[in-house]
Design an enzyme around this catalytic site. Structure first.
Site, PDB file in Angstrom:
ATOM      1  N   GLN A  57       0.675  -1.195  -0.095  1.00  0.00           N
ATOM      2  CA  GLN A  57       0.026   0.003   0.060  1.00  0.00           C
ATOM      3  C   GLN A  57       0.809   1.354  -0.079  1.00  0.00           C
ATOM      4  O   GLN A  57       1.580   1.473   0.871  1.00  0.00           O
ATOM      5  CB  GLN A  57      -0.887  -0.141   1.158  1.00  0.00           C
ATOM      6  CG  GLN A  57      -1.774   1.252   1.434  1.00  0.00           C
ATOM      7  CD  GLN A  57      -2.589   1.137   2.671  1.00  0.00           C
ATOM      8  OE1 GLN A  57      -1.905   1.572   3.635  1.00  0.00           O
ATOM      9  NE2 GLN A  57      -3.803   1.046   2.735  1.00  0.00           N
ATOM     10  N   GLY A  58       0.682   1.988  -1.011  1.00  0.00           N
ATOM     11  CA  GLY A  58       1.582   3.314  -1.204  1.00  0.00           C
ATOM     12  C   GLY A  58       0.597   4.544  -0.851  1.00  0.00           C
ATOM     13  O   GLY A  58       0.378   5.276  -1.607  1.00  0.00           O
ATOM     14  N   TYR A  59       0.417   4.689   0.542  1.00  0.00           N
ATOM     15  CA  TYR A  59      -0.388   5.732   1.062  1.00  0.00           C
ATOM     16  C   TYR A  59       0.328   6.805   1.675  1.00  0.00           C
ATOM     17  O   TYR A  59       0.641   7.949   1.339  1.00  0.00           O
ATOM     18  CB  TYR A  59      -1.552   4.986   2.093  1.00  0.00           C
ATOM     19  CG  TYR A  59      -2.855   4.630   1.264  1.00  0.00           C
ATOM     20  CD1 TYR A  59      -2.949   4.427   0.018  1.00  0.00           C
ATOM     21  CD2 TYR A  59      -3.936   4.918   2.105  1.00  0.00           C
ATOM     22  CE1 TYR A  59      -3.846   4.076  -0.475  1.00  0.00           C
ATOM     23  CE2 TYR A  59      -5.312   4.435   1.553  1.00  0.00           C
ATOM     24  CZ  TYR A  59      -5.188   3.939   0.202  1.00  0.00           C
ATOM     25  OH  TYR A  59      -6.342   3.653  -0.304  1.00  0.00           O
ATOM     26  N   SER A  60       1.080   6.452   2.960  1.00  0.00           N
ATOM     27  CA  SER A  60       1.898   7.397   3.669  1.00  0.00           C
ATOM     28  C   SER A  60       3.182   8.096   3.061  1.00  0.00           C
ATOM     29  O   SER A  60       3.773   7.433   2.106  1.00  0.00           O
ATOM     30  CB  SER A  60       2.295   6.805   5.105  1.00  0.00           C
ATOM     31  OG  SER A  60       1.248   5.915   5.567  1.00  0.00           O
ATOM     32  N   SER A  79       4.712  -1.339   4.168  1.00  0.00           N
ATOM     33  CA  SER A  79       4.627  -2.829   4.383  1.00  0.00           C
ATOM     34  C   SER A  79       4.804  -3.649   3.340  1.00  0.00           C
ATOM     35  O   SER A  79       4.049  -3.538   2.588  1.00  0.00           O
ATOM     36  CB  SER A  79       3.617  -3.185   5.413  1.00  0.00           C
ATOM     37  OG  SER A  79       3.426  -2.257   6.470  1.00  0.00           O
ATOM     38  N   GLU A 127      -9.979  -1.301   5.971  1.00  0.00           N
ATOM     39  CA  GLU A 127      -8.695  -1.886   6.519  1.00  0.00           C
ATOM     40  C   GLU A 127      -8.881  -1.598   8.007  1.00  0.00           C
ATOM     41  O   GLU A 127      -8.336  -2.725   8.951  1.00  0.00           O
ATOM     42  CB  GLU A 127      -7.561  -0.839   6.420  1.00  0.00           C
ATOM     43  CG  GLU A 127      -6.345  -1.035   6.792  1.00  0.00           C
ATOM     44  CD  GLU A 127      -5.244   0.014   6.498  1.00  0.00           C
ATOM     45  OE1 GLU A 127      -5.679   0.895   5.624  1.00  0.00           O
ATOM     46  OE2 GLU A 127      -4.128  -0.178   6.779  1.00  0.00           O
ATOM     47  N   GLU A 163      -5.182   8.465  17.442  1.00  0.00           N
ATOM     48  CA  GLU A 163      -5.742  10.045  17.369  1.00  0.00           C
ATOM     49  C   GLU A 163      -6.594   9.951  16.155  1.00  0.00           C
ATOM     50  O   GLU A 163      -7.695  10.829  16.213  1.00  0.00           O
ATOM     51  CB  GLU A 163      -4.562  10.901  17.433  1.00  0.00           C
ATOM     52  CG  GLU A 163      -3.884  11.041  18.724  1.00  0.00           C
ATOM     53  CD  GLU A 163      -2.803   9.728  18.864  1.00  0.00           C
ATOM     54  OE1 GLU A 163      -2.482   8.934  17.979  1.00  0.00           O
ATOM     55  OE2 GLU A 163      -2.421   9.547  20.276  1.00  0.00           O
TER      56      GLU A 163
END
Length: 399
Positions: free
Chosen positions: A130-133, A165, A248, A386
């Site tokens: 997953q290329g999100y952050s 990951s 998720e 958060e």
């Protein structure tokens, strides 16, 4: 006078339950079950070995519709599958394909994308990350800066992803990119599917405190991606991102795995008590454990309710976030109890350079120390605690 008439009961899932149990015990290799039981890190070959067994049986995708090769199981069957395979120490299924991008492709993808990607997710032959952050964006995904500029039939992608990951062993990456800087920051985002062997991609591991290789930095330098790999409409990737994030946070496998961990902790603590006698400190640990087990039972009820609402299309984001938040806290409570049980004997494994290796004898007590360190990430991965609290607050108060 007390009636002696026996109470009749009928479990409509009894045969299904037994079929699952026999399959888990007979088809999952003992060596693989030992890796799971003893808290070792699962690798791609481990996950794939189990997925191949499930796929051959027609159970490769418990959560997918029949038309895409799924089981079509109802809510109770899906939960029983997770519960019984966890009880038998079978590996969880690899989540990025089956749980995350697979449903997104079914919902937003083209027919060509469904035909190309879904079968390979189902049989376990193709792995995803997953290329999100991104650096500097923190938990604010919409602040991403990785750009994708249209050039003929391709997008040219430049930027950097972080905390990715399994990037070191994935074949494909589903990636959020910025295709426009106009309007709201959520408006110019698109979702691309990028083969990891595309020229211009570099993967660098990020060392973590548990000494296992989970996460990476991914650098994208003039990476050409066919426009056919755009999911949904250009600039509307935020819809796909939210769809994926809600699922998720709703992982059906999490609660049964927590229940299994609680069982292991109780057995370990009772073993210590029978060996050395019950000390006051062990009484305190047992009380903490029972409270955590009560929390697991509550999480189970919340999960069943959430899956039911998901199937009806009424699942609120706040419920997924509440479940994710609760399970993150529970996992850290449980593994914290484990560390208090075994920590004094295995504290040296917390020292850098004393990492576990594949040659270590299977020893759940020693591995629990590493698992304790790994579980520190549970309140960060998949959206920080958060962020989950903010989602819940927005639903409750409309802020």
């Amino acid at each position: 006078m007390t009636s002696t008439t026996p109470t009749l009961s009928f479990d409509p899932y009894a045969a299904f339950r037994e079929e699952l149990r026999q399959f888990a015990e007979q088809e999952c290799p003992p060596a693989l079950r030992a890796i799971v039981r003893d808290q070792y890190k699962l690798t791609r070959p481990d996950y794939r070995a189990w997925q191949e067994k499930l796929h051959a049986r027609g159970w490769g995708a418990p959560n997918w519709p029949v038309q895409y090769g799924g089981t079509g199981w109802d809510l109770q069957q899906r939960y029983l599958f997770e519960e019984i395979t966890a009880q038998a120490d079978c590996p969880p299924q690899y989540h990025h394909g089956l749980g995350h991008i697979g449903p997104v492709i079914m919902h937003f993808g083209t027919e060509a994308q469904k035909a190309r990607f879904l079968p390979r997710i189902l049989d376990g032959s193709e792995w995803w990350c997953q290329g999100y952050s991104e650096p500097g964006a923190g938990s604010d995904l919409a602040s991403l800066k990785t750009s994708a500029v249209r050039d003929g039939d391709d997008y040219v992608v430049n930027g950097q992803k972080v905390w990715t990951s399994h990037a070191q062993e994935a074949d494909m990456m589903y990636t959020l990119v910025r295709t426009s800087t106009e309007g709201r920051k959520q408006a110019g985002i698109s979702l691309l599917l990028i083969p990891m062997n595309t020229p211009g991609i570099a993967v660098r591991p990020i060392p973590t405190i548990d000494h296992w290789h989970h996460v990476n930095e991914v650098f994208l330098n003039d990476v050409r991606v066919p426009c056919a790999n755009l999911v949904g409409t250009e600039g509307e990737g935020w819809k796909c991102a939210k769809f994926l994030l809600d699922r998720e946070r709703l992982s059906p496998a999490t609660v049964p795995r927590l229940a299994r961990l609680a069982e292991q902790m109780e057995a370990l603590l009772q073993q210590r008590r029978s060996h050395s006698g019950a000390s006051p400190s062990q009484h305190v640990l047992l009380e903490r454990l029972y409270l955590a087990q009560a929390g697991v039972m509550g999480a189970r009820e919340m999960l069943l309710s959430a899956i039911q609402e998901e199937m009806q299309g009424t699942l609120a984001a706040s419920k997924s976030s509440a479940l994710k938040l609760h399970c993150s806290e529970l996992s850290q409570q449980l593994i914290g109890i484990a560390l208090d049980i075994v920590g004094p004997e295995h504290a040296a494994r917390l020292v850098e350079g004393v990492a576990a290796t594949a040659d270590d004898p299977a020893d759940v007590q020693r591995q629990l120390v590493h698992t304790y360190l790994f579980y520190r990430s549970r309140s960060i991965a998949g959206g920080t605690s958060e962020v989950q609290k903010n989602v819940i607050a927005r639903d409750l108060f409309g802020a």
